[in-house]
Scaffold this active site. Structure first.
Site, PDB file in Angstrom:
ATOM      1  N   THR A  13       0.810  -1.223   0.000  1.00 50.24           N
ATOM      2  CA  THR A  13       0.000   0.000   0.000  1.00 50.24           C
ATOM      3  C   THR A  13       0.837   1.265   0.000  1.00 50.24           C
ATOM      4  O   THR A  13       0.464   2.265  -0.629  1.00 50.24           O
ATOM      5  CB  THR A  13      -0.941  -0.001   1.223  1.00 50.24           C
ATOM      6  OG1 THR A  13      -1.822  -1.124   1.131  1.00 50.24           O
ATOM      7  CG2 THR A  13      -1.765   1.276   1.279  1.00 50.24           C
ATOM      8  N   ASP A  58       1.454  -6.279  -4.770  1.00 48.29           N
ATOM      9  CA  ASP A  58       0.582  -6.298  -3.611  1.00 48.29           C
ATOM     10  C   ASP A  58       0.972  -7.531  -2.810  1.00 48.29           C
ATOM     11  O   ASP A  58       1.140  -8.614  -3.362  1.00 48.29           O
ATOM     12  CB  ASP A  58      -0.875  -6.407  -4.076  1.00 48.29           C
ATOM     13  CG  ASP A  58      -1.871  -6.253  -2.933  1.00 48.29           C
ATOM     14  OD1 ASP A  58      -1.733  -6.981  -1.935  1.00 48.29           O
ATOM     15  OD2 ASP A  58      -2.788  -5.424  -3.056  1.00 48.29           O
ATOM     16  N   ASP A  91      -0.720  -7.148   4.208  1.00 45.23           N
ATOM     17  CA  ASP A  91      -1.479  -8.403   4.244  1.00 45.23           C
ATOM     18  C   ASP A  91      -0.624  -9.593   4.653  1.00 45.23           C
ATOM     19  O   ASP A  91      -1.061 -10.448   5.432  1.00 45.23           O
ATOM     20  CB  ASP A  91      -2.133  -8.678   2.887  1.00 45.23           C
ATOM     21  CG  ASP A  91      -3.386  -7.846   2.665  1.00 45.23           C
ATOM     22  OD1 ASP A  91      -3.859  -7.205   3.626  1.00 45.23           O
ATOM     23  OD2 ASP A  91      -3.890  -7.828   1.532  1.00 45.23           O
ATOM     24  N   THR A 270      -1.526 -22.564  18.822  1.00 45.52           N
ATOM     25  CA  THR A 270      -2.842 -22.208  19.350  1.00 45.52           C
ATOM     26  C   THR A 270      -3.544 -21.188  18.468  1.00 45.52           C
ATOM     27  O   THR A 270      -2.906 -20.286  17.917  1.00 45.52           O
ATOM     28  CB  THR A 270      -2.749 -21.677  20.779  1.00 45.52           C
ATOM     29  OG1 THR A 270      -4.057 -21.275  21.224  1.00 45.52           O
ATOM     30  CG2 THR A 270      -1.802 -20.487  20.889  1.00 45.52           C
ATOM     31  N   GLN A 271      -4.857 -21.322  18.370  1.00 44.38           N
ATOM     32  CA  GLN A 271      -5.662 -20.329  17.672  1.00 44.38           C
ATOM     33  C   GLN A 271      -5.782 -19.037  18.478  1.00 44.38           C
ATOM     34  O   GLN A 271      -6.139 -17.992  17.924  1.00 44.38           O
ATOM     35  CB  GLN A 271      -7.074 -20.880  17.430  1.00 44.38           C
ATOM     36  CG  GLN A 271      -7.155 -22.079  16.538  1.00 44.38           C
ATOM     37  CD  GLN A 271      -8.576 -22.577  16.357  1.00 44.38           C
ATOM     38  OE1 GLN A 271      -9.532 -21.943  16.806  1.00 44.38           O
ATOM     39  NE2 GLN A 271      -8.732 -23.714  15.696  1.00 44.38           N
ATOM     40  N   CYS A 272      -5.519 -19.104  19.756  1.00 41.48           N
ATOM     41  CA  CYS A 272      -5.719 -17.944  20.627  1.00 41.48           C
ATOM     42  C   CYS A 272      -4.698 -16.850  20.319  1.00 41.48           C
ATOM     43  O   CYS A 272      -3.555 -17.130  19.937  1.00 41.48           O
ATOM     44  CB  CYS A 272      -5.606 -18.346  22.094  1.00 41.48           C
ATOM     45  SG  CYS A 272      -6.810 -19.598  22.594  1.00 41.48           S
TER      46      CYS A 272
END
Length: 335
Positions: A13, A58, A91, A270-272
């Site tokens: 960006t 990008d 991103d 972990t997803q946390c």
């Protein structure tokens, strides 16, 4: 070596301009803004050398090959500059900053990855402030590792994650404190900075074939089995909580066991946002370990994926990769 800082523009960006299809990076558009910012600083910013990829992209289009290209450029020019700034799209910025920490072990000089949420050509751009902070950090000798600077924080590159799609404080490091705060002064936490150890090397060769998958209730064992077919070499499994999975699902555990038996390295993270995988804390987590998965402790998904790709790309055997995934190589996990 000179006192210049190399600014490598890869896209994103910060250097975008408006096109009929929306904002897009365009070669040659960013350079004049950088020159003006440095010249108007009246010596407060270091002199720069500017280098731009032949086709700025990008970062949604970034590939592992791009990580290797960036690493090669930095390694080849290491002796020519005092520090380095990599301008990158947000991103996949955390993937690139993580990868560089493993591709450039013991680099021993500041590598600051940054970018912006608003193109630098626009009046409200956050790119100018991020660039200025990155140049100032890159010109100092006291943070000689790969970092990610965004907003008011300087984060270890392999601890960072993008937490906001539109806010100007888009990155954080929830599992590890910032290396520095960017305010009136740049306040470095010297106790957290990794000292240089060993000679700088480049490990940017062919990377391993890896993937990441997030568990969810009702997860299909057949999906996992299909993903783990050759040529896959490594899998980062984003598990629940402290590293837990559906231990009552025998097909799921059988798929994990079959994959690890074929030599696929399965790493549990972990997803946390905060916390760590804790082997043995719960029976549901122990079942994954018994099936052959290895704990990634408090590594981010981005760090685990890039580390796994780099290690497998070195041609190491499965047992060695399994062991090294559980070791702290570049500050990516808490021992």
């Amino acid at each position: 070596m000179t006192s210049t800082v190399l600014v490598l523009h890869t896209g994103g960006t910060i250097g975008m301009v408006d096109t009929p299809d929306g904002a897009a990076p365009v070669a040659g558009a960013l350079g004049p803004y950088l020159d003006w910012i440095v010249e108007s600083s009246r010596g407060e910013l270091p002199p720069i050398s500017f280098l731009e990829l032949d086709r700025p992209i990008d970062s949604a289009n970034a590939t592992p090959e791009d990580w290797c290209t960036i690493a090669r450029i930095l390694h080849e020019r290491r002796d020519d500059h005092s520090g380095f700034v990599v301008l990158h799209g947000t991103d996949t910025m955390a993937y690139t900053s993580s990868a560089l920490s493993f591709l450039l072990p013991s680099f021993g000089k500041p590598v600051v990855v940054t970018g912006s949420q608003i193109p630098i050509a626009r009046i409200r751009s956050d790119g100018r402030q991020n660039l200025i902070g990155a140049l100032q950090v890159a010109a100092r000798p006291d943070v000689p590792e790969v970092t990610l600077l965004f907003g008011e924080v300087l984060l270890r590159g392999n601890r960072a994650m993008k937490i906001d799609a539109s806010g100007l404080d888009a990155f954080d490091s929830p599992r590890f404190p910032p290396l520095a705060r960017i305010g009136i002064d740049i306040e470095v936490n010297d106790a957290l900075v990794r000292p240089r150890a060993g000679e700088p090397t480049l490990t940017a060769g062919q990377l391993g074939d890896v993937a990441a998958m997030r568990l969810f209730p009702g997860f299909s064992a057949s999906t996992l089995a299909n993903l783990c077919r050759p040529p896959l070499q490594g899998l980062v499994l984003e598990a629940y909580g402290a590293g837990n999975g559906p231990s009552d699902d025998r097909d799921f555990l059988a798929a994990v066991e079959a994959a690890t038996a074929r030599g696929v390295v399965v790493v549990i993270v972990t997803q946390c946002v905060r916390g760590s995988v804790q082997p043995g804390a719960y029976a549901t987590g122990s079942a994954l370990i018994r099936a052959g998965a290895v704990p990634g402790y408090d590594m981010t998904s981005e760090a685990a994926l890039t580390k796994l790709a780099v290690l497998l790309g070195r041609g190491l055997d499965t047992e060695t990769v399994t062991q090294m995934m559980q070791l702290d190589l570049a500050g990516e996990l808490t021992a």
